[in-house]
Design a protein around this motif. Sequence first.
Motif, PDB file in Angstrom:
ATOM      1  N   VAL A 194      40.417  43.281  34.266  1.00 45.41           N
ATOM      2  CA  VAL A 194      39.227  42.922  34.688  1.00 45.41           C
ATOM      3  C   VAL A 194      39.624  42.116  35.984  1.00 45.41           C
ATOM      4  O   VAL A 194      38.591  42.097  36.707  1.00 45.41           O
ATOM      5  N   ARG A 195      40.861  41.476  36.134  1.00 41.71           N
ATOM      6  CA  ARG A 195      41.176  40.722  37.446  1.00 41.71           C
ATOM      7  C   ARG A 195      40.978  41.928  38.558  1.00 41.71           C
ATOM      8  O   ARG A 195      40.544  41.497  39.603  1.00 41.71           O
ATOM      9  N   ALA A 196      41.453  43.124  38.160  1.00 43.00           N
ATOM     10  CA  ALA A 196      41.420  44.083  39.391  1.00 43.00           C
ATOM     11  C   ALA A 196      39.839  44.668  39.566  1.00 43.00           C
ATOM     12  O   ALA A 196      39.538  44.669  40.919  1.00 43.00           O
ATOM     13  N   ARG A 197      39.052  44.411  38.415  1.00 38.72           N
ATOM     14  CA  ARG A 197      37.535  45.048  38.848  1.00 38.72           C
ATOM     15  C   ARG A 197      36.919  43.831  39.708  1.00 38.72           C
ATOM     16  O   ARG A 197      36.233  43.895  40.608  1.00 38.72           O
ATOM     17  N   ILE A 198      37.366  42.544  39.274  1.00 35.44           N
ATOM     18  CA  ILE A 198      36.703  41.371  40.090  1.00 35.44           C
ATOM     19  C   ILE A 198      37.105  41.333  41.575  1.00 35.44           C
ATOM     20  O   ILE A 198      36.071  41.270  42.641  1.00 35.44           O
ATOM     21  N   THR A 199      38.293  41.788  42.003  1.00 36.46           N
ATOM     22  CA  THR A 199      38.784  41.965  43.260  1.00 36.46           C
ATOM     23  C   THR A 199      38.195  43.134  44.007  1.00 36.46           C
ATOM     24  O   THR A 199      37.635  43.150  45.055  1.00 36.46           O
ATOM     25  N   GLU A 200      38.069  44.409  43.266  1.00 38.16           N
ATOM     26  CA  GLU A 200      37.355  45.319  43.788  1.00 38.16           C
ATOM     27  C   GLU A 200      35.903  45.089  44.311  1.00 38.16           C
ATOM     28  O   GLU A 200      35.492  45.826  44.927  1.00 38.16           O
ATOM     29  N   LEU A 201      35.113  44.298  43.519  1.00 37.14           N
ATOM     30  CA  LEU A 201      33.807  44.121  43.740  1.00 37.14           C
ATOM     31  C   LEU A 201      33.502  42.701  44.666  1.00 37.14           C
ATOM     32  O   LEU A 201      32.431  42.656  45.011  1.00 37.14           O
ATOM     33  N   GLY A 202      34.776  42.322  45.198  1.00 39.06           N
ATOM     34  CA  GLY A 202      34.578  41.213  46.082  1.00 39.06           C
ATOM     35  C   GLY A 202      34.212  40.006  45.732  1.00 39.06           C
ATOM     36  O   GLY A 202      33.571  39.393  46.340  1.00 39.06           O
ATOM     37  N   LEU A 203      34.371  39.738  44.291  1.00 36.97           N
ATOM     38  CA  LEU A 203      33.792  38.548  43.714  1.00 36.97           C
ATOM     39  C   LEU A 203      34.914  37.447  43.366  1.00 36.97           C
ATOM     40  O   LEU A 203      34.488  36.827  42.454  1.00 36.97           O
ATOM     41  N   GLU A 204      35.738  37.440  44.037  1.00 35.82           N
ATOM     42  CA  GLU A 204      36.817  36.262  43.786  1.00 35.82           C
ATOM     43  C   GLU A 204      36.206  35.093  44.022  1.00 35.82           C
ATOM     44  O   GLU A 204      36.800  34.067  43.244  1.00 35.82           O
ATOM     45  N   ASP A 205      35.249  34.800  44.836  1.00 31.34           N
ATOM     46  CA  ASP A 205      34.671  33.486  44.987  1.00 31.34           C
ATOM     47  C   ASP A 205      33.621  33.123  44.149  1.00 31.34           C
ATOM     48  O   ASP A 205      32.902  31.984  44.024  1.00 31.34           O
ATOM     49  N   ARG A 206      33.033  34.243  43.144  1.00 32.15           N
ATOM     50  CA  ARG A 206      31.945  34.276  42.398  1.00 32.15           C
ATOM     51  C   ARG A 206      32.494  34.176  40.966  1.00 32.15           C
ATOM     52  O   ARG A 206      31.629  33.693  40.066  1.00 32.15           O
ATOM     53  N   ILE A 207      33.411  34.882  40.603  1.00 33.70           N
ATOM     54  CA  ILE A 207      34.107  34.675  39.092  1.00 33.70           C
ATOM     55  C   ILE A 207      35.288  34.138  39.014  1.00 33.70           C
ATOM     56  O   ILE A 207      36.289  34.719  39.844  1.00 33.70           O
ATOM     57  N   VAL A 208      35.475  32.790  38.451  1.00 33.00           N
ATOM     58  CA  VAL A 208      36.628  32.358  38.223  1.00 33.00           C
ATOM     59  C   VAL A 208      37.097  32.629  36.518  1.00 33.00           C
ATOM     60  O   VAL A 208      36.403  32.525  35.868  1.00 33.00           O
ATOM     61  N   LEU A 209      38.298  33.295  36.683  1.00 30.08           N
ATOM     62  CA  LEU A 209      38.877  33.574  35.429  1.00 30.08           C
ATOM     63  C   LEU A 209      40.220  32.624  35.270  1.00 30.08           C
ATOM     64  O   LEU A 209      41.109  32.816  36.012  1.00 30.08           O
ATOM     65  N   THR A 210      40.384  32.041  34.038  1.00 32.84           N
ATOM     66  CA  THR A 210      41.336  30.967  33.837  1.00 32.84           C
ATOM     67  C   THR A 210      41.684  31.260  32.433  1.00 32.84           C
ATOM     68  O   THR A 210      40.823  31.368  31.624  1.00 32.84           O
ATOM     69  N   THR A 211      42.873  31.381  32.328  1.00 36.58           N
ATOM     70  CA  THR A 211      43.561  31.451  30.555  1.00 36.58           C
ATOM     71  C   THR A 211      44.292  30.142  30.231  1.00 36.58           C
ATOM     72  O   THR A 211      45.145  30.327  29.437  1.00 36.58           O
ATOM     73  N   ASP A 212      44.124  29.091  30.932  1.00 36.93           N
ATOM     74  CA  ASP A 212      45.116  27.766  30.650  1.00 36.93           C
ATOM     75  C   ASP A 212      44.378  26.625  30.614  1.00 36.93           C
ATOM     76  O   ASP A 212      44.841  25.606  30.625  1.00 36.93           O
ATOM     77  N   LEU A 213      42.924  26.719  29.988  1.00 35.87           N
ATOM     78  CA  LEU A 213      42.153  25.547  29.654  1.00 35.87           C
ATOM     79  C   LEU A 213      42.487  25.606  27.917  1.00 35.87           C
ATOM     80  O   LEU A 213      41.942  26.346  27.280  1.00 35.87           O
ATOM     81  N   VAL A 214      42.729  24.102  27.627  1.00 36.06           N
ATOM     82  CA  VAL A 214      42.828  23.947  26.130  1.00 36.06           C
ATOM     83  C   VAL A 214      42.296  22.587  25.804  1.00 36.06           C
ATOM     84  O   VAL A 214      42.215  21.694  26.467  1.00 36.06           O
ATOM     85  N   GLY A 215      42.055  22.458  24.632  1.00 36.99           N
ATOM     86  CA  GLY A 215      41.877  21.121  24.075  1.00 36.99           C
ATOM     87  C   GLY A 215      40.642  20.595  25.122  1.00 36.99           C
ATOM     88  O   GLY A 215      39.431  21.404  24.983  1.00 36.99           O
ATOM     89  N   VAL A 216      40.482  19.447  25.446  1.00 38.44           N
ATOM     90  CA  VAL A 216      39.353  18.591  25.913  1.00 38.44           C
ATOM     91  C   VAL A 216      38.972  19.194  27.304  1.00 38.44           C
ATOM     92  O   VAL A 216      37.924  19.478  27.510  1.00 38.44           O
ATOM     93  N   GLU A 217      40.006  19.803  28.144  1.00 39.33           N
ATOM     94  CA  GLU A 217      39.409  20.697  29.113  1.00 39.33           C
ATOM     95  C   GLU A 217      38.485  21.792  28.890  1.00 39.33           C
ATOM     96  O   GLU A 217      37.761  22.094  29.415  1.00 39.33           O
ATOM     97  N   GLY A 218      38.970  22.639  27.703  1.00 43.51           N
ATOM     98  CA  GLY A 218      38.366  23.738  27.174  1.00 43.51           C
ATOM     99  C   GLY A 218      36.835  23.278  26.762  1.00 43.51           C
ATOM    100  O   GLY A 218      36.078  24.111  27.113  1.00 43.51           O
ATOM    101  N   ARG A 219      36.629  22.126  26.228  1.00 40.18           N
ATOM    102  CA  ARG A 219      35.432  21.839  25.755  1.00 40.18           C
ATOM    103  C   ARG A 219      34.501  21.172  26.946  1.00 40.18           C
ATOM    104  O   ARG A 219      33.370  21.498  27.013  1.00 40.18           O
TER     105      ARG A 219
END
Length: 328
Positions: A194-219
């Motif tokens: 998925v990250r590679a495809r975001i880069t291929e499409l040139g959408l790094e500034d339009r799609i933020v993908l994070t995997t470190d939100l938990v708890g209150v920040e997640g909500r």
Amino acid sequence: PLTGPRAIWRSASFDRHLASAAARYDVMHAHGIWEGLFVDAARRFRAAGRPYFVSAHGMLDVWSMRRSRLKKKAAWHLAGTGGYINGANGVIFGTPDEAEEARPLKLAAPAFAVPNGIDPTRMSDGVAGGRARLLDRFPAVRAWQTTILFYSRLHPKKGLDLLVEAFGRLAPRYPAVGIFAAAIPQDKAFESTVRARITELGLEDRIVLTTDLVGVEGRAAFDLADVFALPSHQEGFSMAIVEAMANRLPVLITDRCHLGAVRDWGAGEVTPVTVDGIEAGLSRLLSMPPDALRAMGDAGRTAVERQFTWPRIAAELEAIYLGRGTPL
């Protein structure tokens, strides 16, 4: 503690406990399918003359049964899983559609449909300032006028790759829109793809993908969003969809999410599990004026308050436990 190989999930001490204690309980409600300890527990409850029920949680539909098919077939026929499920006093599905998906199994146990519950009055607990903190952590989002939230596990079945492809087609037409994907890491290979495809499409500034939100920040991610999207290949009952509606977000889901009533409620779009379908649904949402989107969000909140609060669901479960529930 588990006994033997972790893959079969059996526990001798748990089994010993139920051998003497099962008769003291009124009912067992199991929230698992493939773990061996449930097979053992069901045997103990049957011996004690006590009822037990099993919640499927999306694990018995066609899509799920095709994953690791041979292992599941062996468990069903050789390790007692089939007897555990068919011997239950009821199998509880999140929606009637989910129950229909399990029809190929020809289950002997009665089927019931009971959704998961939510307390919509507590969705904002502890998230004060959460939006500002997220914007500080992910400054690219500040440039967007509309934020699409993906909030789920980072797994192929959740369809984030389909959402990325659909958005890639729409991005030139909607330059002020972006996707905030707050995902629970689960499949590293899929994440890399998925990250590679975001880069291929040139959408790094339009799609933020994070995997470190938990708890209150997640909500707090819900507070950051204007639209919620879950283009899943399969869902039993998605809490994220209900949480999004409780937060008054219009939702885009697929017909495999088993919540087609979203369309009837006027709470969002229900699309096929295809890039074309998701693109069309997103385009309709993004073309709506703000007041129409707000009305969709309000409709979703109303549906949650009417159908998915815990008092209502607890009453439904109690009726099933006492033999007063109505099977599908």
